[in-house]
Design an enzyme around this catalytic site. Structure first.
Site, mmCIF file in Angstrom:
data_model
loop_
_atom_site.group_PDB
_atom_site.id
_atom_site.type_symbol
_atom_site.label_atom_id
_atom_site.label_comp_id
_atom_site.label_asym_id
_atom_site.label_seq_id
_atom_site.Cartn_x
_atom_site.Cartn_y
_atom_site.Cartn_z
ATOM 1 N N GLU A 126 0.804 -1.234 0.000
ATOM 2 C CA GLU A 126 0.000 0.000 0.000
ATOM 3 C C GLU A 126 0.834 1.281 0.000
ATOM 4 O O GLU A 126 0.624 2.175 0.814
ATOM 5 C CB GLU A 126 -0.964 -0.035 1.195
ATOM 6 C CG GLU A 126 -1.853 -1.266 1.159
ATOM 7 C CD GLU A 126 -2.695 -1.473 2.430
ATOM 8 O OE1 GLU A 126 -2.705 -0.593 3.305
ATOM 9 O OE2 GLU A 126 -3.355 -2.525 2.523
ATOM 10 N N GLU A 141 -6.162 -10.833 -1.181
ATOM 11 C CA GLU A 141 -6.989 -10.646 0.030
ATOM 12 C C GLU A 141 -8.465 -10.607 -0.365
ATOM 13 O O GLU A 141 -9.218 -9.726 0.049
ATOM 14 C CB GLU A 141 -6.593 -9.347 0.751
ATOM 15 C CG GLU A 141 -5.111 -9.270 1.082
ATOM 16 C CD GLU A 141 -4.684 -8.007 1.838
ATOM 17 O OE1 GLU A 141 -5.544 -7.228 2.275
ATOM 18 O OE2 GLU A 141 -3.455 -7.805 1.983
#
Ligand code: 9MR
Length: 371
Positions: free
Chosen positions: A155, A260
């Site tokens: 991220e 995810e």
């Protein structure tokens, strides 16, 4: 009452969840891609006795959902806590499942001390690089040969494609990503190394991720793949953008993983799409409409969405090497508590009693069609 009803029921549930020789989700995808799940302490320490055999039956890969994050595995300077992650790795290895290391360098779940010296002043670039190197060498070194691949940096990009203003960027500068990948490679030269993000299937964000990959490649630094987290919804993103993004990352020579995955079925304001965990909203009953069960109409949409998604992922099976679901069953999904605490969500393929949902069969059908 207890003996007559509950014990036979438990035996029945154990029997139906247990037999790891029976075919499971992973078998439908054998020779195509790894099928993973995220796991936590409760599934490996015996608190939930159904979990281990069930996971071994259905999944070919595990990702510790939290146990390898900096704040858990390295909570204080010089103190590493490997016990929980070790037990997950041992469980995976004894059942022939691949282990994915999550995560080495992230702005979140990283204690404040990481960026400070002992009196509390911000670290210099060199001191922070040394600390990052020590962490990566210690953690990756500890699992050398046992982890298939690492989410090295997580991220690092904003929605508009700019670099996220993290302490890593602020103190070290743009090359913190290069350094993280270099250190990880030094610590385990055989491990795969990934850049992992959410919403990086979207064009603007993808335009920020691609230069990161190219820069590493130009400098001869190992990167094997891009993880698209896949915290998705019934109405977003468009399947075309997922298709396009897999193609774009693959064109750089990257393996692509959905790392995810879940599909949120609850009404959620779109500014809370993605996985920016610093953003939350207060519980509202009106946004928690399926406490008593999922209506057929929504279930049907979920099945269709999973089927379409896996149609695309299987089309790209030469480059999509893994799909990891973010949780073993609906009851374990973080989406019950984010962005609003205490909701009842149904985002995965197995229900709260470990029973396969219609979406499970929809996904299996796609895998069979692709054979
Ligand atoms: O699912 C994870 C949840 O249990 C944790 O409380 C949270 C904070 O550590 O992280 C969640 O997992 C995140 C993952 O590590 C990185 N991408 C976004 C995921 C969802 O927030």
């Amino acid at each position: 009452m207890y003996r007559t009803l509950v014990i036979p029921l438990m035996i029945l549930m154990l029997a139906s969840a247990c037999s790891s020789d029976e075919q499971g989700l992973k078998d439908a995808f054998r020779d195509q891609m790894l099928i993973g799940t995220a796991i936590n302490r409760i599934q490996v320490d015996g608190t939930d006795p159904l979990a281990k055999p069930f996971i071994a039956r259905h999944f070919s890969s595990i990702t510790p959902e939290n146990a390898m994050k900096w704040e858990r595995i390295h909570p204080e300077p010089g103190r590493y806590e490997f016990a929980l992650a070790d037990s997950m790795v041992a469980f995976a290895r004894s059942n022939g499942m691949a282990v994915i290391g999550h995560v080495l360098v992230w702005h979140s779940q990283t204690p404040g001390w990481v960026f400070q010296d002992s009196p509390g002043n911000p670290l210099t670039r060199d001191a922070l690089l040394e600390r990052m190197r020590d962490h990566i060498h210690t953690v990756v070194g500890h699992y050398r040969g046992k982890v298939l691949g690492w989410d090295v940096v997580n991220e690092a990009v904003e929605e508009d494609g700019s670099m996220r203003r993290t302490k890593w960027l602020e103190i070290i500068g743009d090359d913190y990503i290069e350094k993280a990948f270099q250190y990880a490679h030094e610590a385990d030269p055989d491990a795969e190394l990934y850049y992992n993000d959410y919403n990086n299937e979207e064009r603007a964000k993808r335009a920020g991720v691609i230069p990161i990959v190219k820069n590493l490649q130009e400098k001869g630094i190992r990167i094997d793949g891009v993880g698209i987290q896949g915290h998705w919804h019934l109405d977003s993103p468009d399947m075309e953008i997922i298709d396009e993004s897999i193609g774009e990352y693959a064109a750089l020579g990257m393996k692509v993983m959905i790392t995810e995955l879940e599909i949120n079925v609850l009404p959620t304001p779109s500014w809370l799409y993605g996985a920016e965990i610093s953003r939350t909203a207060e519980y509202r009953e009106s946004l928690d409409p399926y406490v008593e069960g999922l209506p057929d109409s929504v279930e049907t949409r979920l099945n269709q969405r999973y089927a379409e998604l896996f149609g695309i992922l299987l089309k790209h099976r030469d480059v999509v090497t893994r799909v990891t679901f973010w949780g073993v069953h609906d009851g374990y999904s973080w989406k019950n508590n984010w962005p609003m605490p205490g909701r009842t969500n149904y985002p995965l393929l197995f229900d709260r009693n470990y029973q396969p949902k219609p979406a499970y069969y929809a996904v299996i059908r796609e895998a069979e069609k692709a054979r």
